[in-house]
Design an enzyme around this catalytic site. Structure first.
Site, PDB file in Angstrom:
ATOM      1  N   GLU A   1       0.812  -1.221   0.000  1.00  0.00           N
ATOM      2  CA  GLU A   1       0.000   0.000   0.000  1.00  0.00           C
ATOM      3  C   GLU A   1       0.840   1.263   0.000  1.00  0.00           C
ATOM      4  O   GLU A   1       0.537   2.229  -0.685  1.00  0.00           O
ATOM      5  CB  GLU A   1      -0.951   0.019   1.208  1.00  0.00           C
ATOM      6  CG  GLU A   1      -2.116  -0.957   1.112  1.00  0.00           C
ATOM      7  CD  GLU A   1      -1.744  -2.359   1.569  1.00  0.00           C
ATOM      8  OE1 GLU A   1      -0.579  -2.573   1.979  1.00  0.00           O
ATOM      9  OE2 GLU A   1      -2.616  -3.247   1.515  1.00  0.00           O
TER      10      GLU A   1
ATOM     11  N   HIS B   1     -10.985  -5.123  10.277  1.00  0.00           N
ATOM     12  CA  HIS B   1     -11.560  -4.887   8.948  1.00  0.00           C
ATOM     13  C   HIS B   1     -12.902  -4.171   9.010  1.00  0.00           C
ATOM     14  O   HIS B   1     -13.666  -4.202   8.057  1.00  0.00           O
ATOM     15  CB  HIS B   1     -11.757  -6.223   8.209  1.00  0.00           C
ATOM     16  CG  HIS B   1     -10.501  -6.735   7.595  1.00  0.00           C
ATOM     17  ND1 HIS B   1      -9.371  -6.994   8.330  1.00  0.00           N
ATOM     18  CD2 HIS B   1     -10.179  -7.035   6.313  1.00  0.00           C
ATOM     19  CE1 HIS B   1      -8.416  -7.443   7.520  1.00  0.00           C
ATOM     20  NE2 HIS B   1      -8.885  -7.467   6.292  1.00  0.00           N
TER      21      HIS B   1
END
Lengths: 343, 325, 429
Positions: free
Chosen positions: B60, B129
């Site tokens: 990322e 998450h």
């Protein structure tokens, strides 16, 4: 030095190719290195006087890397680096006045007085900034290279980073993706043996030689003497050509030594004086000067004349910085956001 | 007017970007061959090719940084980070780099980068998450934070984002992808920084964004049954923030509750509440109410996961209780 | 049942008061509206009246005690009635509010976090009045003391609605006075010496005075909420004027000097007794008939207009009324009107007779339902039994709230006033 060329057979770079160099070219290299040296010395003086504040990291001792590498690039190539950025900026041709004014926090600085020593920018000259988060410039270099590739240009991106950045995850992510996407990046590792005060032997498995870190990513890598400007030149010429051909990135590790502390705040307790003194005998500027004189390219008068001109340039930069206005209160609020497209 | 899923509105928005602007390209994890974790970019790879629909390694930091770098030289990248939880890995690039370059270079650089990401909980994905971090990014000068609640706004604001030259966090709520809404055929834009009055009302203002707009609307319908008229404001953007619309509404209703999915401590509702009382103290007929998720990590088990996400019943009770209605 | 006497709010900025002296001892009988103590505020020492009658069961706040507004200082009840330890319960009063709130907000089926968002900010720690910011603002604008308003919000918090719907409760007003020190005009002009207070530059924008703002707000509210209608009549004042002259001549040595306005007030009082709707307030849930007649009299001054009332004048003689009006005007000049005199009017009279105007219509002063506007008394030719004669004529116009009375009733009321004034002997003597 393990290896100093990207070619298969080992070749020891020597200064012998000075002999093939014109006098003006030799003086040009000398004057660039000396400009950086004198600029940094003046910056340190201004720091002691309180005109330069914050962090000041000088490039003294490492001038051969920037001067050996950056002038090889074309105008449409890109340079991006870390916070020890004055040498890179000056080698790329940023006006010493604008750089010194930036160090002094003046509105005439190359970043308007908002960036400071660690964040010099000159986008017109494709100098994409000094970046002060260790390793943070590596992903940006990847992006610039990706943009170059998508625009189908043949520019290359030269990205400077230090031995400390190699231990950041971003380094490895960048190596991987640069190789994977065959991006036009010249990774310029300046290994001055200390990440701030920590000896690279104490921070990195495998010791002080780092270029091998590029090999798992299938990136051609060499290690050179970063205090030998001609060695840097020769290797960078070769490396840049390779990258420009579209074969993906190369990795050049320049072994270097900074003569002063990490920053002005650094008492350098972690290095013994003997080591510092020994490295100072390898001063890249003195070495190049002596080699040039020995090769009969220049004489003492030439050197003195250049030194005089450089002193004038640096004093002009200082005066300009001192006399320039500070940013206004309005400037605090400008350029936080960009103007909309079309404006 | 055609009805469209928010997912399809986003697909349309991205196709427009690729069709209309050579400088635009998509980059992110599993957006190509896989078709996007939320199927927004299904079929894109086949149509636009690998150069413009770039599957990335799970890196990322570097692919967000690559978006920034390419934007620095005039590209208009659209980077997808699979969920906002993963943007934390790229936070150095987003906050130390994307948000700073214009300012530190004194305007020499611009970073026209859109970071699309998926936010919100409620899907039983547990603590790592199920988070919402739009509020964190909204506190960083130099970033824009766009949080659409409807397909219409998703498309309309994305079009505006494409014309903006700043780094943008475009956070799409995971549970809104399957929400349908009207999207006109003809071209339109929704400007950034203009809140929407989702439902006019007179007695209490409910401020929400992203997934909580639906919760606020449901609560408004329930309050209506008790003759309590709610004005629901969808902020649409956290940065730039349209405080004026909120204040105008508070001046009318004199009561306000802010509904936000993320934790109460440090929640953006705190900023809004503070702004409201500064701007409209003498208009208030009760405390500014913050209805946030409690300060707990999201659990997996459904029953207790539901207890940490503000619901319409929760909003109704809180409004009635706190305002004595 | 025992009633607690509480520290009154006697100024918008008053937070506490000192009990200077008890005028009654524990065990002594207390009448309603009888002074029981002296209370010192920042500004003055005032008598504090009981709002209920009985026996002073307990003095909670001894002399010299500083007590927050709204907290109990004594308890009045039936002789022998048990009084708990009031002072202790009072001290705990604020925490008790919180406790009960917590219980209220504790639906067992809600997640624990629910409380975080529904927790009411802790109650007053020093007996401070709980009111929302906008409620405070409106109360200040309307000169309503929050001490008189009961709060319907959580923890008894006074909300905007509470203030907007607040109607002064005349029966208990004497013990819960509104303090208006800051808004009472210091110089109230005599109604016959109205001067125009103008010092302005052309093109200049003058700031709006508090009184002007108040007038603007009240008149707009009245004209917006109250559907006005108007009925006018010419009243032949010849007899009344002549009777007035006689009385004034006869009682000159007693200091009596009746004005035309006194006569009108007295006539209106009698008409109101016959038509009490004109003395009532219209409220959404019903018509509130006032048990007293408080005639408000519009008094203009340099800053604007005030409409103080002579209180409880239903049974007063003309002479008493005259004296009350004179007293009202004097005290309005000196700024010593009581709060209830400012706000307690139940019917109003506006007299512009001194300006030689024939007639005008007035705006009703909320929460009242009617106002009588009278012009000057002037000589006019009138026809009596086919003969032209000179009469002293005054035009009166009643403005009334159509929600409470209709045109015919307005006419009846006005004709009653006219009848009384035209045959004044019945009520003047």
């Amino acid at each position: 030095m393990k290896r100093s060329t990207f070619k298969e057979e080992q070749k020891v770079t020597t200064t012998s190719n000075i002999e093939n160099m014109e006098k003006q070219e030799a003086l040009g290299i000398f004057s660039r290195m000396l400009l950086i040296r004198r600029f940094e010395e003046e910056a340190e003086r201004l720091y002691r006087k309180g005109l330069v504040r914050g962090f000041l990291h000088t490039y003294i001792g490492e001038e051969a890397i920037a001067v050996g590498a950056i002038p090889i690039l074309r105008e449409d190539d890109y340079v991006i680096g870390h916070y020890r950025d004055h040498g890179h900026a000056l080698a790329r041709g940023i006006d010493p006045k604008a750089a010194m004014a930036e160090l002094c926090g003046k509105s005439t600085g190359c970043s308007g007085g908002k960036g400071g020593s660690m964040h010099l920018f000159d986008i017109e000259k494709h100098f994409m900034g000094g970046h002060a988060i260790v390793g943070g410039q590596l992903p940006l270099a990847i992006g610039i290279a990706l943009g170059v590739k998508l625009k189908q240009l043949d520019s290359v991106v030269m990205c400077f980073f230090g031995d400390g950045a190699v231990n950041e995850g971003e380094f490895h992510e960048a190596m991987n993706i640069a190789s994977l996407w065959k991006l036009p990046v010249v990774f310029m590792l300046e290994n001055n043996l200390y990440g701030m005060g920590t000896d690279v032997n104490r921070s990195r498995a495998g010791g002080s030689s780092i270029y091998g870190a590029a090999e798992p990513y299938m990136i051609p890598a060499v290690q050179i003497d970063g205090m030998d400007v001609m060695a840097v030149r020769e290797t960078v010429i070769e490396g840049v050509a390779k990258v420009r051909e579209g074969q993906g990135p190369v990795f050049i590790e320049s072994m270097a030594y900074r003569f002063h502390g990490h920053s002005m705040a650094d008492p350098s307790n972690y290095r013994d004086n003997e080591e510092v003194q020994e490295n100072r005998t390898r001063d890249p500027i003195d070495k190049f000067r002596d080699d040039c004189i020995e090769a009969g390219k220049v004489d003492g008068n030439d050197i003195a004349l250049v030194a005089e001109q450089i002193d004038i340039l640096v004093q002009e930069a200082r005066e300009f910085a001192e006399q320039s206005p500070e940013p206004t209160a309005e400037d605090l609020y400008t350029h936080i956001y960009a103007e909309p497209e079309g404006n | 007017m055609a009805e469209m899923l928010l997912r399809d509105a986003m697909s349309k928005a991205l196709r427009e970007a690729l069709d209309e602007d050579d400088r635009s390209f998509l980059m992110g994890e599993d957006i190509g061959a896989y078709g996007g974790a939320y199927a927004v970019t299904r079929g894109f790879l086949e149509k636009y090719g690998e150069e413009r629909v770039r599957d990335t390694p799970i890196s990322e930091s570097v692919f967000v940084g690559a978006g920034i770098g390419s934007a620095m030289i005039g590209m208009r990248p659209i980077v997808e980070v699979m969920t906002i939880n993963f943007t934390l890995v790229a936070m150095d690039q987003i906050i130390n780099h994307a948000a700073k370059l214009s300012y530190m270079s004194n305007g020499q650089l611009q970073v026209p980068l859109i970071i699309r990401t998926v936010t919100g909980g409620g899907g039983q994905l547990a603590a790592t998450h199920s988070q919402s971090f739009e509020n964190w990014y909204a506190s960083v000068p130099g970033l824009r934070v766009v949080v659409p609640a409807t397909p219409y706004d998703a498309l309309g604001m994305f079009r505006s984002c494409r014309k903006d030259n700043n780094p943008i966090i475009f956070a799409e709520h995971a549970l809104l992808y399957r929400v349908k809404g009207e999207v006109p055929e003809e071209y339109y834009e929704v400007p950034l920084g203009k809140a929407r009055i989702a439902k006019p009302g007179t007695d209490v203002t409910l401020v929400a964004y992203s997934g909580m707009v639906r919760v606020a609307e449901e609560a408004a319908a329930k309050l209506e049954e008790d003759d309590i008229s709610s004005e629901v404001i969808d902020l649409r953007c956290l940065s730039p923030l349209d405080l004026d619309t909120v204040i105008e509404s508070v001046k009318k209703t004199n009561r306000v509750a802010i509904v936000e999915e993320t934790w109460k401590t440090g929640g953006f509702s705190g900023t809004i509440a503070s702004d409201i009382q500064e701007a409209a103290f003498d208009e208030l007929d009760g405390p500014v109410i913050r209805i946030n998720g409690p300060d707990v990590p999201a659990p997996y088990a459904r029953n207790i996961e539901q207890l940490m996400i503000p619901s319409s019943d929760w909003v109704v009770k809180s409004v009635k209780y706190n305002f004595g209605l | 049942m025992a009633t607690e006497l509480k520290m009154p709010q006697m100024g918008y900025d008053m937070e506490e008061g000192t009990v200077v002296r008890w005028l009654k001892e524990e065990g002594s009988t207390v009448n309603r509206n009888e002074a029981v103590a002296e209370i010192e505020t920042d500004k003055a020492v005032v008598e504090f009246e009981s709002d209920s009658e009985g026996v002073l069961l307990k003095i909670v706040a001894p002399e010299g005690t500083i007590v927050p507004v709204g907290q109990t200082i004594a308890v009045v009840g039936n002789a022998g009635e048990e009084v708990g330890d009031v002072s202790d319960t009072l001290i705990e009063q604020t925490t008790a509010i919180n406790d009960s709130e917590t219980e209220d907000s504790d639906p067992a089926d809600e997640p624990e976090q629910f409380h975080e968002t529904t927790e009411v900010i802790s109650g007053p720690s020093t007996g401070r009045i709980l009111a929302t910011p906008i409620a405070r603002r409106i109360a200040e604008e309307r000169r309503i003391s929050l001490a008189n308003v009961s709060g319907s919000g959580p923890g008894g918090r006074i909300t905007k609605k509470d203030v907007e719907e607040y109607e002064p409760d005349l029966s208990s007003q004497s013990t819960s006075p509104v303090s208006l020190e800051t808004t009472i005009p210091k110089e109230t002009g005599n109604d016959s010496t109205l001067s125009v207070p103008v010092t302005f530059m052309p093109g200049e924008k003058q700031p709006i005075s508090r009184m002007r703002q108040q007038i603007a707000r009240v008149t707009v509210k009245s004209k917006t909420e109250k559907p006005h209608f108007y009925v006018s009549a010419e009243i032949n004042m010849t007899n009344a004027m002549s009777l007035r002259k006689q009385i004034n001549d006869q009682l000159k040595d007693d200091g009596v000097r009746l004005t035309v306005n006194d006569l009108i007030v007295k006539a209106c009082i009698q008409a109101l007794q016959k038509y009490p709707k004109f003395n009532a307030y219209y409220q959404d849930d019903g018509i509130q008939y006032n048990d007293k007649i408080n005639i408000a009299v519009a008094i203009a001054d340099n800053e604007g207009l005030i409409v103080p009332a002579i209180l409880d004048c239903g049974e007063k003689s003309l002479r008493q009324i005259s004296q009350m009006i004179k007293d009202l005007a004097e005290r309005s000049s000196s700024g010593t009107l009581s709060p209830q005199e400012y706000t307690g009017g139940t019917f109003a009279i506006s007299n512009l007779g001194m300006f030689d105007v024939s007639s005008f219509v007035a705006i009703i002063h909320p929460p009242q339902s009617a106002v009588l506007a009278v012009g000057t008394v002037s000589e006019k030719p009138i026809v009596i039994d086919g003969e032209i004669a000179v009469g002293q004529i005054m035009t009166a116009t009643i403005s009334a709230d159509h929600r409470i009375v209709d045109g015919a009733e307005g006419a009846q009321f006005l004709i009653e006033v006219k009848r009384l004034l035209q045959s004044p002997t019945s009520f003047m003597v």
